[in-house]
Design a protein around this motif. Structure first.
Motif, short mmCIF file in Angstrom:
data_model
loop_
_atom_site.label_atom_id
_atom_site.label_comp_id
_atom_site.label_asym_id
_atom_site.label_seq_id
_atom_site.Cartn_x
_atom_site.Cartn_y
_atom_site.Cartn_z
N LEU A 196 0.85 -1.19 0.00
CA LEU A 196 0.00 0.00 0.00
C LEU A 196 0.88 1.24 0.00
O LEU A 196 1.81 1.35 0.81
N ALA B 22 -6.86 -5.51 -12.54
CA ALA B 22 -7.74 -4.94 -11.54
C ALA B 22 -9.02 -5.76 -11.48
O ALA B 22 -9.38 -6.45 -12.44
N PRO C 172 -3.78 6.24 -8.24
CA PRO C 172 -4.79 5.27 -7.82
C PRO C 172 -5.17 4.29 -8.91
O PRO C 172 -5.46 3.12 -8.60
N THR D 130 -3.65 0.75 -9.13
CA THR D 130 -4.05 -0.30 -8.20
C THR D 130 -4.47 -1.55 -8.96
O THR D 130 -5.34 -1.51 -9.83
N GLN E 68 -0.03 -7.78 -4.84
CA GLN E 68 -1.03 -6.72 -4.86
C GLN E 68 -0.39 -5.36 -4.66
O GLN E 68 0.44 -5.18 -3.75
N THR F 2 -1.68 -1.42 -4.09
CA THR F 2 -2.80 -0.53 -3.81
C THR F 2 -2.27 0.88 -3.63
O THR F 2 -1.39 1.12 -2.80
N VAL F 3 -2.80 1.81 -4.41
CA VAL F 3 -2.39 3.21 -4.36
C VAL F 3 -3.57 4.01 -3.84
O VAL F 3 -4.63 4.06 -4.47
N SER F 4 -3.41 4.64 -2.71
CA SER F 4 -4.46 5.41 -2.08
C SER F 4 -4.35 6.88 -2.45
O SER F 4 -3.26 7.39 -2.74
#
Length: 125
Positions: free
Chosen positions: A11, A40, A88, A91, A120, A122-124
């Protein structure tokens, strides 16, 4: 013929960086083109980047060009994907892939016969 294991996912905030690694087994690593693909949820697996066995030919998807860098260390039988300026929309599950020995580097999923388990990203925002 070849086993692939990805690592380095996680993340990260938008604008940040991650470095993915793909460790390969066997004695034919330097003769295999390698690639990174991502998928995705609910979407088709898509091309990200690919590199020829010698590292002399490299392809990037337009969506990652200028932000991602693919490389390989044939002595260590490892391929890398340096991901900078993450968004994002990056992701996804990221997969390492290997082509058959001496096959030309391609940008399509059917050009690669061996796949890792995925890692995995994940880009917030």
């Amino acid at each position: 013929q070849v086993q692939l294991v990805e690592s380095g996912g996680g993340l990260v905030q938008a604008g940040g960086s991650l470095r993915l690694s793909c460790a390969a087994s066997g004695r034919t690593f330097s003769s295999r083109a390698m690639g990174w693909f991502r998928q995705a949820p609910g979407k088709e697996r898509e091309f990200v980047a690919a590199i020829s066995g010698s590292g002399g030919t490299i392809f990037y998807a337009d969506s990652v060009k200028g932000r991602f860098t693919i490389s390989r260390d044939n002595a260590k039988k490892t391929m890398f994907l340096q991901m900078n300026s993450l968004k994002p929309e990056d992701t996804a599950d990221y997969y390492c892939a290997a082509a058959a020995p001496f096959a030309a580097v391609t940008t399509t999923t059917n050009g690669f016969g061996s796949w890792g388990q995925g890692t995995q990203v994940t880009v917030s925002s």
